[in-house]
Design a protein around this motif. Structure first.
Motif, mmCIF file in Angstrom:
data_model
loop_
_atom_site.group_PDB
_atom_site.id
_atom_site.type_symbol
_atom_site.label_atom_id
_atom_site.label_comp_id
_atom_site.label_asym_id
_atom_site.label_seq_id
_atom_site.Cartn_x
_atom_site.Cartn_y
_atom_site.Cartn_z
ATOM 1 N N TYR A 26 0.912 -1.314 -0.001
ATOM 2 C CA TYR A 26 0.083 0.106 0.018
ATOM 3 C C TYR A 26 0.993 1.104 -0.061
ATOM 4 O O TYR A 26 2.045 1.385 0.578
ATOM 5 N N ARG A 27 0.381 2.240 -0.676
ATOM 6 C CA ARG A 27 1.306 3.534 -0.676
ATOM 7 C C ARG A 27 0.289 4.799 0.160
ATOM 8 O O ARG A 27 1.001 5.930 -0.019
ATOM 9 N N ALA A 28 -0.590 4.385 0.844
ATOM 10 C CA ALA A 28 -1.220 5.320 1.519
ATOM 11 C C ALA A 28 -0.525 5.743 2.778
ATOM 12 O O ALA A 28 0.042 4.905 3.300
ATOM 13 N N ALA A 29 -0.602 6.888 3.286
ATOM 14 C CA ALA A 29 0.114 7.466 4.411
ATOM 15 C C ALA A 29 -0.673 8.328 5.092
ATOM 16 O O ALA A 29 -1.432 8.988 4.627
ATOM 17 N N ILE A 30 -0.352 8.543 6.326
ATOM 18 C CA ILE A 30 -0.714 9.750 7.091
ATOM 19 C C ILE A 30 0.536 10.602 7.592
ATOM 20 O O ILE A 30 1.596 9.876 8.190
ATOM 21 N N GLN A 31 0.610 11.896 7.169
ATOM 22 C CA GLN A 31 1.705 12.600 7.678
ATOM 23 C C GLN A 31 1.375 13.911 8.059
ATOM 24 O O GLN A 31 0.212 14.520 7.747
ATOM 25 N N GLY A 32 2.058 14.509 9.206
ATOM 26 C CA GLY A 32 1.436 15.880 9.832
ATOM 27 C C GLY A 32 2.717 16.503 10.727
ATOM 28 O O GLY A 32 3.643 15.643 10.548
ATOM 29 N N ALA A 33 2.193 17.363 11.167
ATOM 30 C CA ALA A 33 2.887 17.922 12.268
ATOM 31 C C ALA A 33 2.233 18.329 13.691
ATOM 32 O O ALA A 33 0.967 18.716 13.638
ATOM 33 N N ASN A 40 5.152 10.609 10.577
ATOM 34 C CA ASN A 40 4.397 9.800 9.249
ATOM 35 C C ASN A 40 4.242 8.540 9.685
ATOM 36 O O ASN A 40 5.011 7.975 10.451
ATOM 37 N N PHE A 41 2.998 8.204 9.241
ATOM 38 C CA PHE A 41 2.875 6.676 8.998
ATOM 39 C C PHE A 41 2.630 6.021 7.685
ATOM 40 O O PHE A 41 1.803 6.545 6.897
ATOM 41 N N LEU A 42 3.515 5.301 7.227
ATOM 42 C CA LEU A 42 3.674 4.889 5.535
ATOM 43 C C LEU A 42 3.154 3.548 5.391
ATOM 44 O O LEU A 42 3.040 2.903 6.503
ATOM 45 N N SER A 43 2.953 3.224 4.263
ATOM 46 C CA SER A 43 2.337 1.972 3.881
ATOM 47 C C SER A 43 1.110 1.559 4.736
ATOM 48 O O SER A 43 1.051 0.379 4.888
ATOM 49 N N LEU A 44 0.301 2.361 4.656
ATOM 50 C CA LEU A 44 -1.132 2.074 5.278
ATOM 51 C C LEU A 44 -2.118 1.171 4.392
ATOM 52 O O LEU A 44 -2.311 1.617 3.379
ATOM 53 N N ALA A 45 -2.959 0.337 5.069
ATOM 54 C CA ALA A 45 -3.904 -0.390 4.199
ATOM 55 C C ALA A 45 -4.865 0.748 4.370
ATOM 56 O O ALA A 45 -5.173 1.363 5.359
ATOM 57 N N PRO A 46 -6.067 0.655 3.230
ATOM 58 C CA PRO A 46 -6.919 1.681 3.271
ATOM 59 C C PRO A 46 -7.950 1.139 4.754
ATOM 60 O O PRO A 46 -8.110 0.008 4.623
ATOM 61 N N GLY A 47 -8.425 1.992 5.170
ATOM 62 C CA GLY A 47 -9.367 1.850 6.228
ATOM 63 C C GLY A 47 -9.837 2.976 7.111
ATOM 64 O O GLY A 47 -9.332 4.098 6.928
ATOM 65 N N ASP A 48 -10.234 2.546 8.263
ATOM 66 C CA ASP A 48 -10.597 3.519 9.337
ATOM 67 C C ASP A 48 -9.666 3.308 10.515
ATOM 68 O O ASP A 48 -9.302 2.272 10.944
ATOM 69 N N TYR A 49 -9.127 4.554 11.022
ATOM 70 C CA TYR A 49 -8.077 4.681 12.170
ATOM 71 C C TYR A 49 -8.380 5.450 13.105
ATOM 72 O O TYR A 49 -9.263 6.361 12.917
ATOM 73 N N SER A 50 -7.955 5.371 14.203
ATOM 74 C CA SER A 50 -7.917 6.479 15.362
ATOM 75 C C SER A 50 -6.454 6.928 15.629
ATOM 76 O O SER A 50 -5.651 5.833 15.568
ATOM 77 N N LEU A 51 -6.267 7.925 15.704
ATOM 78 C CA LEU A 51 -4.973 8.609 16.324
ATOM 79 C C LEU A 51 -4.976 9.246 17.667
ATOM 80 O O LEU A 51 -5.750 10.092 17.759
ATOM 81 N N VAL A 89 -10.201 8.701 11.456
ATOM 82 C CA VAL A 89 -9.264 8.917 10.283
ATOM 83 C C VAL A 89 -9.447 8.069 9.293
ATOM 84 O O VAL A 89 -9.262 6.797 9.393
ATOM 85 N N VAL A 90 -9.640 8.624 8.224
ATOM 86 C CA VAL A 90 -10.071 7.525 6.963
ATOM 87 C C VAL A 90 -8.962 7.614 6.015
ATOM 88 O O VAL A 90 -8.371 8.646 5.704
ATOM 89 N N VAL A 91 -8.396 6.530 5.874
ATOM 90 C CA VAL A 91 -7.218 6.428 4.848
ATOM 91 C C VAL A 91 -7.916 5.663 3.598
ATOM 92 O O VAL A 91 -8.503 4.566 3.615
ATOM 93 N N ALA A 92 -7.626 6.417 2.563
ATOM 94 C CA ALA A 92 -8.051 5.655 1.198
ATOM 95 C C ALA A 92 -7.004 5.213 0.301
ATOM 96 O O ALA A 92 -5.954 5.631 0.755
ATOM 97 N N ALA A 93 -7.341 4.274 -0.547
ATOM 98 C CA ALA A 93 -6.002 3.610 -1.191
ATOM 99 C C ALA A 93 -5.387 4.771 -1.755
ATOM 100 O O ALA A 93 -5.804 5.718 -2.493
ATOM 101 N N GLU A 94 -3.981 4.844 -1.928
ATOM 102 C CA GLU A 94 -3.010 5.523 -2.516
ATOM 103 C C GLU A 94 -3.306 7.112 -2.315
ATOM 104 O O GLU A 94 -3.051 7.780 -3.253
ATOM 105 N N GLN A 95 -3.445 7.362 -1.137
ATOM 106 C CA GLN A 95 -3.616 9.091 -0.760
ATOM 107 C C GLN A 95 -2.641 9.374 0.462
ATOM 108 O O GLN A 95 -2.449 8.473 1.200
#
Length: 103
Positions: free
Chosen positions: A28-35, A71-82, A97-103
């Motif tokens: 998977y290429r989806a990720a969560i990144q921030g500051a 950052n959290f890399l290589s995430l599977a699409p789905g619903d998360y809590s952070l 927190v919703v992660v969609a494919a390749e976003q």
């Protein structure tokens, strides 16, 4: 009869190669990144971030760097809590927190 042997000798190695080849895991290429920032906008280094998949319960953790980035890399699409925790600050939870494919 020769034709059957020829076909068998040709097809057999291909069948063996297909059966023996390993199944590759999904990538998977989806990720969560921030500051992480305080209310004034200043970076919060060393904050602990915990990402939990609501579907699988899989937990990943990371720590913000000197600039507060994470950052959290290589995430599977789905619903998360952070969850975000840092010394001197109250814990903050982002429940949807919703992660969609390749976003």
């Amino acid at each position: 009869m020769q034709r059957i042997k020829f076909t068998f000798k040709t097809v057999l190695p291909l069948l063996i190669a297909l059966l023996v080849s390993p199944v590759l895991p999904a990538q998977y290429r989806a990720a969560i990144q921030g500051a992480v920032q305080d209310p004034t906008g200043a970076a919060v280094p060393g904050a602990k971030l915990t990402l939990t998949s609501k579907e699988t319960g899989h937990v990943q953790t990371t720590t913000s760097d000197a600039d507060g980035t994470y950052n959290f890399l290589s995430l599977a699409p789905g619903d998360y809590s952070l969850d975000v925790e840092a010394t001197g600050f109250s814990k903050k939870t982002f429940a949807d927190v919703v992660v969609a494919a390749e976003q």
